[in-house]
Design a protein around this motif. Sequence first.
Motif, PDB file in Angstrom:
ATOM      1  N   LEU A  16       0.468   3.934   5.323  1.00 40.89           N
ATOM      2  CA  LEU A  16       0.102   4.847   6.344  1.00 40.89           C
ATOM      3  C   LEU A  16      -1.471   5.414   5.757  1.00 40.89           C
ATOM      4  CD1 LEU A  16       3.206   7.035   6.521  1.00 40.89           C
ATOM      5  CD2 LEU A  16       2.030   6.129   8.486  1.00 40.89           C
ATOM      6  N   CYS A  17      -1.675   5.587   4.537  1.00 37.66           N
ATOM      7  CA  CYS A  17      -3.066   5.970   3.972  1.00 37.66           C
ATOM      8  C   CYS A  17      -4.072   4.986   4.388  1.00 37.66           C
ATOM      9  CB  CYS A  17      -2.862   6.111   2.333  1.00 37.66           C
ATOM     10  SG  CYS A  17      -2.000   7.506   1.794  1.00 37.66           S
ATOM     11  N   ALA A  18      -3.507   3.586   4.270  1.00 35.57           N
ATOM     12  CA  ALA A  18      -4.514   2.741   4.544  1.00 35.57           C
ATOM     13  C   ALA A  18      -4.916   2.674   6.211  1.00 35.57           C
ATOM     14  CB  ALA A  18      -4.203   1.187   4.395  1.00 35.57           C
ATOM     15  N   ASN A  19      -3.859   3.045   6.891  1.00 33.29           N
ATOM     16  CA  ASN A  19      -4.074   3.159   8.447  1.00 33.29           C
ATOM     17  C   ASN A  19      -5.073   4.176   8.711  1.00 33.29           C
ATOM     18  OD1 ASN A  19      -2.651   0.957   8.639  1.00 33.29           O
ATOM     19  ND2 ASN A  19      -0.973   1.785   9.453  1.00 33.29           N
ATOM     20  N   ILE A  20      -4.906   5.380   8.148  1.00 31.39           N
ATOM     21  CA  ILE A  20      -5.684   6.690   8.296  1.00 31.39           C
ATOM     22  C   ILE A  20      -7.147   6.246   8.199  1.00 31.39           C
ATOM     23  CG2 ILE A  20      -6.375   8.824   7.439  1.00 31.39           C
ATOM     24  CD1 ILE A  20      -3.176   9.254   7.002  1.00 31.39           C
ATOM     25  N   LEU A  21      -7.555   5.369   7.182  1.00 24.76           N
ATOM     26  CA  LEU A  21      -8.926   5.401   6.782  1.00 24.76           C
ATOM     27  C   LEU A  21      -9.379   3.967   7.244  1.00 24.76           C
ATOM     28  CD1 LEU A  21      -9.178   6.570   3.289  1.00 24.76           C
ATOM     29  CD2 LEU A  21      -9.590   7.851   5.248  1.00 24.76           C
ATOM     30  N   GLY A  22      -8.338   3.016   7.802  1.00 23.07           N
ATOM     31  CA  GLY A  22      -8.891   1.856   8.292  1.00 23.07           C
ATOM     32  C   GLY A  22      -9.376   0.946   7.271  1.00 23.07           C
ATOM     33  N   ILE A  23      -8.642   0.942   6.012  1.00 25.24           N
ATOM     34  CA  ILE A  23      -8.895  -0.008   4.967  1.00 25.24           C
ATOM     35  C   ILE A  23      -7.642  -0.819   4.938  1.00 25.24           C
ATOM     36  CG2 ILE A  23     -10.567   1.667   3.940  1.00 25.24           C
ATOM     37  CD1 ILE A  23      -8.334   2.613   2.093  1.00 25.24           C
ATOM     38  N   PRO A  24      -8.024  -1.876   3.833  1.00 21.60           N
ATOM     39  CA  PRO A  24      -6.825  -2.841   3.608  1.00 21.60           C
ATOM     40  C   PRO A  24      -5.667  -2.081   2.862  1.00 21.60           C
ATOM     41  CG  PRO A  24      -8.793  -3.845   3.327  1.00 21.60           C
ATOM     42  CD  PRO A  24      -9.239  -2.354   3.159  1.00 21.60           C
ATOM     43  N   SER A  25      -4.552  -2.414   3.118  1.00 20.21           N
ATOM     44  CA  SER A  25      -3.290  -1.643   2.349  1.00 20.21           C
ATOM     45  C   SER A  25      -3.565  -2.001   0.853  1.00 20.21           C
ATOM     46  CB  SER A  25      -2.071  -1.892   2.846  1.00 20.21           C
ATOM     47  OG  SER A  25      -1.870  -3.386   3.100  1.00 20.21           O
ATOM     48  N   CYS A  26      -4.037  -3.173   0.508  1.00 18.35           N
ATOM     49  CA  CYS A  26      -3.932  -3.757  -1.091  1.00 18.35           C
ATOM     50  C   CYS A  26      -4.875  -2.819  -1.761  1.00 18.35           C
ATOM     51  CB  CYS A  26      -4.377  -4.882  -1.166  1.00 18.35           C
ATOM     52  SG  CYS A  26      -6.042  -5.348  -0.542  1.00 18.35           S
ATOM     53  N   ASN A  27      -5.769  -1.864  -1.109  1.00 22.49           N
ATOM     54  CA  ASN A  27      -6.834  -0.987  -1.454  1.00 22.49           C
ATOM     55  C   ASN A  27      -6.011   0.378  -2.225  1.00 22.49           C
ATOM     56  OD1 ASN A  27      -8.581  -2.593  -0.975  1.00 22.49           O
ATOM     57  ND2 ASN A  27     -10.102  -1.544  -0.329  1.00 22.49           N
ATOM     58  N   VAL A  28      -4.824   0.490  -1.950  1.00 26.79           N
ATOM     59  CA  VAL A  28      -3.919   1.910  -2.034  1.00 26.79           C
ATOM     60  C   VAL A  28      -2.883   1.595  -2.812  1.00 26.79           C
ATOM     61  CG1 VAL A  28      -2.680   3.985  -0.852  1.00 26.79           C
ATOM     62  CG2 VAL A  28      -4.745   2.874   0.285  1.00 26.79           C
ATOM     63  N   VAL A  29      -2.664   2.364  -3.847  1.00 19.89           N
ATOM     64  CA  VAL A  29      -1.622   2.362  -4.803  1.00 19.89           C
ATOM     65  C   VAL A  29      -0.758   3.804  -4.708  1.00 19.89           C
ATOM     66  CG1 VAL A  29      -0.687   2.300  -7.193  1.00 19.89           C
ATOM     67  CG2 VAL A  29      -2.324   0.898  -6.371  1.00 19.89           C
ATOM     68  N   ILE A  30       0.334   3.844  -4.551  1.00 22.49           N
ATOM     69  CA  ILE A  30       1.126   5.078  -4.329  1.00 22.49           C
ATOM     70  C   ILE A  30       2.026   5.100  -5.437  1.00 22.49           C
ATOM     71  CG2 ILE A  30       2.875   6.376  -2.992  1.00 22.49           C
ATOM     72  CD1 ILE A  30       0.379   5.709  -1.290  1.00 22.49           C
TER      73      ILE A  30
END
Length: 701
Positions: free
Chosen positions: A281-295
């Motif tokens: 969801l965080c990746a989709n909000i900013l339009g970035i690859p999901s691998c860039n986000v660590v939860i």
Amino acid sequence: MFSTLSGHDESNGLVVTRDALEPLQLYKAADESIAPVGRPLRHAAADRHTTGEAQYVDDVKIHDLKHAALVHSTEAHARIVSIDTSAALAVEGVLAYVDAKVTRRNNELYTVKQLTVRRASSAANNRFILLILQDIPPGGMLRPSLQPIFVLQDTTPVFADGVVEMVGQPIGCIVAEDVVTARRAAKLVKVDYEKLPAILSIEEAIAARSYLSEKPEIFGATQDDVDEALKSAPIILSGEVAIGGQEHIYMETQSSIVVPQENDEWVVYTASQSPSDAQYLCANILGIPSCNVVIKVKRLGGGFGGKGTGDRIPRGPAMVAANKIRKPVSCVLHRYDDIAATGKRHPALFKYRVGIDESGKLLALHVVEYLQGGYSTDHSLSVATVIQYADGCYRVPVMRGECWVMKTNTCSNTAFRAYGRPQVFFFMETVMNAVAQRVGRPLNEVMRLNLAQEGDKALCGSTINYYCLPECWSEVETLSNFAKLKGECEAFNRTSQRMKRGVSIAGTVQGLTIPGFMEQGTALVQLMLDGTVRVAVGTVEMGQGLNTKITQITAAALKIPYEKVTVIEMATDKTANTIESGGSIGTDICGHAVKKACEKLLLGLEPHVQKCNGDYTKALMSAFMAKVPLQASETVTGERKAHNMPEADHPYFTTGAACVVVELDCLTGEHKLKSVDIVMDVGDSINPAVDIGQIEGGFMQ
């Protein structure tokens, strides 16, 4: 099998002074061959919970952290005419206002469309302005759940998009240097509305044909079959049953901290039951690859289903705000804001026809359920499928269940502990009460007459396996001394005008695990050279004792002391693509993954243990020097093929029965529990102390 009593006379050789009301807990003794599994160990973080050292999202310390506060709608359904943020932005310490599309610079108001026209000197300049000023960046999504990777296609937006659809819906957020300033300034934002017609109840939604579901969820017999069975029944009863919603009241409100890193990478601390969903969801909000986000989720201060999607309410705005100001942003909801903005348990309305014989035996049942979904889909379409469990604890030879999800201008209702089952169980218990009254038999007799049995086919289509409800029912009758309690209540009621007492037994049943994609667990086990072990699993500790049980399983599998095992935070850079934590399946699936990972590690380690004469620490160093892997990751599923288990069936059913004495003030409606007895079958408990706590807590909630 557990028995939880609240003071009764004699049962199975146990003598308890009832007047003392001293609780008693009985459980099966542990098998010492698999210790510490089976032992009633205290919660692994009980000391930290007690002293206040346990860390939650709001306790995370981040340098230069800014704070966001939501601006909520004050109308149930309205078009946003204008938003005046001037008073809020004038407050000292306020840094920015963020919302869906409207963006501001130097107190000038532009929409995205206006920006492309306003600066027409060059195409390059237009792109530059959009990149700098648009709150949700190009390629980002206002409704981030509407992507094929999500099983639940949730229509909930991060911010209201021109139209508000409930009181409390986030319109935007104020970002400030501290949380007090942010909350104070958020109240200064003035929103002008053009009111639109609002639908506020299930009945209004039915009349307006306002649906979130395109078609109903249907389980069981065909319409013709159930109609025929009802026609041939000697007695037919019909009626309606309604049940309201429920607020989660988790101790920790919805909370998130979003921290931007280099190279458009992000670390997000969030109170979520669904860390993998949060990542995407965080990746989709900013339009970035999901691998860039660590939860990262250390623990939750209670979840109860409300942090499966409710966690998105502060996290989405914090994500947009942090991206806009390029600073870490925290959004921790005030309790009032949490209750105003988040979904609850679904209110429900049932319309039914039931066919019975003169003894009260169920012959046929047709029920249509209407769920109040709220303004967006959230979990509602999935909760609607729980109509398949509307037979409750009972055997109904011919039954058809249907469920519609209604759209209303109220909060978007969501998952809540037991996920739709309390509503359908309440419905079925109400039907049983109507049946007992119609045939003139005691309710307990009619219930026992209709209890499902081992091998029966449930409405959901699953064959009932490992089913102990009849035994639980008999046990609770004995332990509570039900016949005596019933006589005492009747005697009390004959002499009391205003106060009345009642006693009843009710059962519960849940098929486990959850067939389909939810039946998978992930674990990472790392052996340290000093003999300690670090474990990460793909589910979240919410206070339910998951980490305690995982620690016990690890210690038993590796044959090491319990104290040498640490379960670390759930983080998506260690266990990725995990399922939501809920449904009472976390220990089943992730415990299995931990056990498999430990077994894999022992294969390489065992020769070195023998070589070092059983010295575990020396064996680890020996294995390390021999380049034997000392960490293992496993993703496992239920071993259905090994047990000839159909893919759609529940492998087993957990059951229980409770006997409750209630006293009611007929004048004021005030009521209280006089005594409670619970018998619950959970198989061989991994931790009886934790499980009894869950049973008692679940009963109270």
